[in-house]
Design a protein around this motif. Sequence first.
Motif, mmCIF file in Angstrom:
data_model
loop_
_atom_site.group_PDB
_atom_site.id
_atom_site.type_symbol
_atom_site.label_atom_id
_atom_site.label_comp_id
_atom_site.label_asym_id
_atom_site.label_seq_id
_atom_site.Cartn_x
_atom_site.Cartn_y
_atom_site.Cartn_z
ATOM 1 N N GLU A 1 65.797 18.336 -30.162
ATOM 2 C CA GLU A 1 66.495 19.625 -30.084
ATOM 3 C C GLU A 1 65.506 20.794 -30.110
ATOM 4 O O GLU A 1 64.446 20.715 -30.730
ATOM 5 C CB GLU A 1 67.442 19.801 -31.273
ATOM 6 C CG GLU A 1 68.491 18.734 -31.430
ATOM 7 C CD GLU A 1 68.040 17.617 -32.354
ATOM 8 O OE1 GLU A 1 68.901 16.839 -32.791
ATOM 9 O OE2 GLU A 1 66.818 17.512 -32.632
ATOM 10 N N GLU B 1 69.945 23.670 -31.353
ATOM 11 C CA GLU B 1 70.523 23.353 -30.058
ATOM 12 C C GLU B 1 71.177 21.979 -30.109
ATOM 13 O O GLU B 1 70.541 20.997 -30.518
ATOM 14 C CB GLU B 1 69.435 23.357 -28.983
ATOM 15 C CG GLU B 1 69.935 23.028 -27.597
ATOM 16 C CD GLU B 1 68.797 22.865 -26.599
ATOM 17 O OE1 GLU B 1 69.013 23.192 -25.429
ATOM 18 O OE2 GLU B 1 67.704 22.397 -26.998
ATOM 19 N N LEU B 2 72.434 21.909 -29.721
ATOM 20 C CA LEU B 2 73.153 20.638 -29.686
ATOM 21 C C LEU B 2 73.145 20.143 -28.244
ATOM 22 O O LEU B 2 73.968 20.547 -27.429
ATOM 23 C CB LEU B 2 74.581 20.810 -30.199
ATOM 24 C CG LEU B 2 74.699 21.415 -31.612
ATOM 25 C CD1 LEU B 2 76.155 21.668 -31.958
ATOM 26 C CD2 LEU B 2 74.048 20.491 -32.638
ATOM 27 N N GLU B 3 72.207 19.278 -27.937
ATOM 28 C CA GLU B 3 71.985 18.874 -26.548
ATOM 29 C C GLU B 3 73.194 18.198 -25.916
ATOM 30 O O GLU B 3 73.518 18.449 -24.760
ATOM 31 C CB GLU B 3 70.775 17.939 -26.472
ATOM 32 C CG GLU B 3 69.472 18.637 -26.815
ATOM 33 C CD GLU B 3 68.297 17.700 -26.702
ATOM 34 O OE1 GLU B 3 67.273 18.136 -26.161
ATOM 35 O OE2 GLU B 3 68.405 16.542 -27.150
ATOM 36 N N ALA B 4 73.852 17.330 -26.672
ATOM 37 C CA ALA B 4 74.970 16.559 -26.109
ATOM 38 C C ALA B 4 76.089 17.471 -25.603
ATOM 39 O O ALA B 4 76.691 17.213 -24.568
ATOM 40 C CB ALA B 4 75.509 15.589 -27.144
ATOM 41 N N SER B 5 76.348 18.539 -26.341
ATOM 42 C CA SER B 5 77.459 19.423 -25.969
ATOM 43 C C SER B 5 76.995 20.721 -25.316
ATOM 44 O O SER B 5 77.810 21.566 -24.973
ATOM 45 C CB SER B 5 78.278 19.765 -27.219
ATOM 46 O OG SER B 5 77.460 20.439 -28.169
ATOM 47 N N GLN B 6 75.677 20.879 -25.152
ATOM 48 C CA GLN B 6 75.098 22.091 -24.565
ATOM 49 C C GLN B 6 75.594 23.355 -25.284
ATOM 50 O O GLN B 6 75.921 24.358 -24.670
ATOM 51 C CB GLN B 6 75.406 22.175 -23.072
ATOM 52 C CG GLN B 6 74.782 21.039 -22.266
ATOM 53 C CD GLN B 6 75.013 21.191 -20.778
ATOM 54 O OE1 GLN B 6 76.006 21.779 -20.333
ATOM 55 N NE2 GLN B 6 74.104 20.661 -19.985
ATOM 56 N N SER B 7 75.655 23.254 -26.607
ATOM 57 C CA SER B 7 76.052 24.395 -27.423
ATOM 58 C C SER B 7 75.061 24.521 -28.578
ATOM 59 O O SER B 7 74.057 23.820 -28.625
ATOM 60 C CB SER B 7 77.482 24.210 -27.938
ATOM 61 O OG SER B 7 77.572 23.047 -28.742
ATOM 62 N N TRP B 8 75.362 25.422 -29.510
ATOM 63 C CA TRP B 8 74.443 25.689 -30.613
ATOM 64 C C TRP B 8 75.158 25.627 -31.955
ATOM 65 O O TRP B 8 76.310 26.040 -32.069
ATOM 66 C CB TRP B 8 73.830 27.088 -30.450
ATOM 67 C CG TRP B 8 72.822 27.168 -29.355
ATOM 68 C CD1 TRP B 8 73.070 27.363 -28.025
ATOM 69 C CD2 TRP B 8 71.415 27.057 -29.491
ATOM 70 N NE1 TRP B 8 71.896 27.378 -27.330
ATOM 71 C CE2 TRP B 8 70.850 27.197 -28.197
ATOM 72 C CE3 TRP B 8 70.558 26.853 -30.582
ATOM 73 C CZ2 TRP B 8 69.479 27.137 -27.962
ATOM 74 C CZ3 TRP B 8 69.187 26.806 -30.352
ATOM 75 C CH2 TRP B 8 68.661 26.937 -29.059
ATOM 76 N N ASP B 9 74.449 25.112 -32.933
ATOM 77 C CA ASP B 9 74.892 25.172 -34.327
ATOM 78 C C ASP B 9 74.223 26.408 -34.923
ATOM 79 O O ASP B 9 72.996 26.457 -35.058
ATOM 80 C CB ASP B 9 74.457 23.897 -35.055
ATOM 81 C CG ASP B 9 74.855 23.895 -36.533
ATOM 82 O OD1 ASP B 9 75.107 24.981 -37.102
ATOM 83 O OD2 ASP B 9 74.883 22.804 -37.127
#
Length: 195
Positions: A60, A81-89
């Motif tokens: 990430e 970065e949450l790669e699987a969902s292409q979003s961010w925590d």
Amino acid sequence: MVLLLAGCNPHMQNSTNGAPAADSQPFEQFFQALAQHCGKAYPGGLTLEPQGDDMLTGTELLIVHFRECSDDQLKLPFHIELEASQSWDRSRTWIISRHADGLELRHDHRKADGSDDSNTMYGGFTVGEGSVITQQFQSIPRTEESGYFRGWRIEIEPGVRYTYGTVRGDNWSWRIDFDLTEPLTEQPPAPWGHD
């Protein structure tokens, strides 16, 4: 951006060269070294993770943002970065507060709707003198539970590296490193629950 930079107090540094005052305590110089990066964000990655811990995969993009600075408090959101969902925590913000006799670290954890997470504002105070580069913060509950020192370690080499992690005894148990040589051109949005 102007407001962020205005929050960095010039009185925290030597007025002639921007360096910490020579007669200040190591924890104060450490705090000032962190504050030098106010208003900037930097990329980083996972360096060490305990076996069986799957919070991060090591691939990430991680970002630390020296977002809010005052005379006695720094707020550094930690974006994952949450790669699987292409979003961010954007749930985590490290809060470092300066007191007369040392520093305090708190972990502000929020849900996506901005409300407090069930586990938030935990942390501890610095132990020992530390140094301009390294400060350790003790978790009293975790130390009492295990019978040996447990807490967090933060290291700062201005313009080079910012490191955050957990420690057990003298050793890192979890560690992430950020490259301070080149700030990101695009800063992340506010962390969850912050304007």
